[in-house]
Design an enzyme around this catalytic site. Structure first.
Site, PDB file in Angstrom:
ATOM      1  N   HIS A   7       8.016 -36.042  -7.537  1.00 48.95           N
ATOM      2  CA  HIS A   7       7.280 -36.559  -6.382  1.00 48.95           C
ATOM      3  C   HIS A   7       7.871 -36.046  -5.079  1.00 48.95           C
ATOM      4  O   HIS A   7       9.034 -35.636  -5.028  1.00 48.95           O
ATOM      5  CB  HIS A   7       7.232 -38.085  -6.372  1.00 48.95           C
ATOM      6  CG  HIS A   7       8.567 -38.745  -6.179  1.00 48.95           C
ATOM      7  ND1 HIS A   7       9.394 -39.110  -7.224  1.00 48.95           N
ATOM      8  CD2 HIS A   7       9.227 -39.127  -5.049  1.00 48.95           C
ATOM      9  CE1 HIS A   7      10.483 -39.682  -6.752  1.00 48.95           C
ATOM     10  NE2 HIS A   7      10.419 -39.700  -5.416  1.00 48.95           N
ATOM     11  N   GLU A  43       6.317 -49.207  -1.685  1.00 47.20           N
ATOM     12  CA  GLU A  43       5.877 -47.825  -1.937  1.00 47.20           C
ATOM     13  C   GLU A  43       4.660 -47.753  -2.834  1.00 47.20           C
ATOM     14  O   GLU A  43       4.380 -48.677  -3.597  1.00 47.20           O
ATOM     15  CB  GLU A  43       7.041 -46.990  -2.504  1.00 47.20           C
ATOM     16  CG  GLU A  43       7.736 -47.587  -3.706  1.00 47.20           C
ATOM     17  CD  GLU A  43       7.268 -47.035  -5.030  1.00 47.20           C
ATOM     18  OE1 GLU A  43       6.332 -46.228  -5.053  1.00 47.20           O
ATOM     19  OE2 GLU A  43       7.823 -47.456  -6.056  1.00 47.20           O
ATOM     20  N   GLN A  59       4.612 -39.864  -3.054  1.00 44.72           N
ATOM     21  CA  GLN A  59       5.119 -41.243  -2.933  1.00 44.72           C
ATOM     22  C   GLN A  59       5.142 -41.618  -1.453  1.00 44.72           C
ATOM     23  O   GLN A  59       5.880 -41.011  -0.673  1.00 44.72           O
ATOM     24  CB  GLN A  59       6.528 -41.330  -3.517  1.00 44.72           C
ATOM     25  CG  GLN A  59       7.139 -42.728  -3.455  1.00 44.72           C
ATOM     26  CD  GLN A  59       8.574 -42.720  -3.949  1.00 44.72           C
ATOM     27  OE1 GLN A  59       9.390 -41.931  -3.467  1.00 44.72           O
ATOM     28  NE2 GLN A  59       8.883 -43.577  -4.899  1.00 44.72           N
ATOM     29  N   HIS A  83      12.080 -37.216   1.186  1.00 46.32           N
ATOM     30  CA  HIS A  83      12.890 -36.666   0.096  1.00 46.32           C
ATOM     31  C   HIS A  83      12.016 -35.967  -0.933  1.00 46.32           C
ATOM     32  O   HIS A  83      10.801 -36.145  -0.947  1.00 46.32           O
ATOM     33  CB  HIS A  83      13.728 -37.762  -0.583  1.00 46.32           C
ATOM     34  CG  HIS A  83      12.924 -38.794  -1.326  1.00 46.32           C
ATOM     35  ND1 HIS A  83      12.513 -39.988  -0.770  1.00 46.32           N
ATOM     36  CD2 HIS A  83      12.438 -38.809  -2.599  1.00 46.32           C
ATOM     37  CE1 HIS A  83      11.846 -40.697  -1.660  1.00 46.32           C
ATOM     38  NE2 HIS A  83      11.769 -40.004  -2.781  1.00 46.32           N
ATOM     39  N   GLU A 133      16.397 -36.299  -4.965  1.00 48.74           N
ATOM     40  CA  GLU A 133      16.437 -37.394  -5.940  1.00 48.74           C
ATOM     41  C   GLU A 133      16.240 -36.831  -7.343  1.00 48.74           C
ATOM     42  O   GLU A 133      15.385 -35.956  -7.547  1.00 48.74           O
ATOM     43  CB  GLU A 133      15.315 -38.391  -5.605  1.00 48.74           C
ATOM     44  CG  GLU A 133      15.211 -39.579  -6.543  1.00 48.74           C
ATOM     45  CD  GLU A 133      14.019 -40.486  -6.205  1.00 48.74           C
ATOM     46  OE1 GLU A 133      13.447 -40.356  -5.098  1.00 48.74           O
ATOM     47  OE2 GLU A 133      13.654 -41.298  -7.054  1.00 48.74           O
TER      48      GLU A 133
END
Ligand code: MC0
Length: 140
Positions: A7, A43, A59, A83, A133
């Protein structure tokens, strides 16, 4: 090591408005919504595509409070890409491998992420300014 982009995390002030934008402009569909108190976010995951190693998503992230990772990011930089989450087969192994290369881990152990995933963050200062991430999705 990375199997796919799981994502792209996008920080926003108003989750409902941003969902409406992504749905009406790009035709994306929300497949999950969560409040993650530990991460300080509300989220939504919007499905983009499916691949051999799983799916990819946008996301959208709204901070629960100003004094959170996403809240601080919004006040310093405004809305935008927060991110990138990469899919990995084994998050603990990926963390160990990456730490062995001198990249700082933000998390000492995997945490709970969206849709039941195990996640861990790498420090943006060691990844060229990109908060990164690792995402291990639950086995089907
Ligand atoms: C901060 N910095 C970033 C950044 N956030 N750089 C690139 N991308 C980001 N997203 C930079 C700042 O500009 C600053 O650089 C330096 O890092 C320190 O930032 P700070 O504002 O003083 O904040 P810190 O140090 O308290 O925290 C930064 C850090 C934190 C990255 C360690 O945000 C963190 O732990 N993030 C990981 C957790 C997270 O983001 N959770 C929310 C998503 P200068 O040059 O000014 O010093 S949760 C999520 O996404 C879950 C639900 C999921 O995917 O399933």
């Amino acid at each position: 090591m990375f199997q796919r982009i799981d994502h792209v995390g996008i920080a926003c002030h108003n989750l409902e408005e941003k969902i409406e934008f992504y749905e009406s402009t790009f035709g994306l569909v929300v497949v999950s919504r969560e409040v993650n108190e530990e991460q300080g976010v509300k989220e939504a995951m919007l499905h983009v595509a499916d691949g051999e190693h799983g799916s990819s998503y946008v996301q959208l992230l709204q901070p629960l409070h100003p004094d959170t990772a996403v809240g601080k990011y919004l006040s310093k930089r405004g809305e935008g890409v927060h991110h990138i989450g990469y899919g990995v087969a084994d998050v603990a192994k990926a963390m160990a491998d990456i730490a062995g290369k001198g990249v700082r881990l933000i998390d000492e152990r995997p945490r709970h992420g969206s849709m039941g995933a195990s996640i861990a963050f790498l420090h943006p200062k060691d990844v060229g300014g990109v908060l990164t991430e690792l995402v291990e999705t639950p086995r089907q």
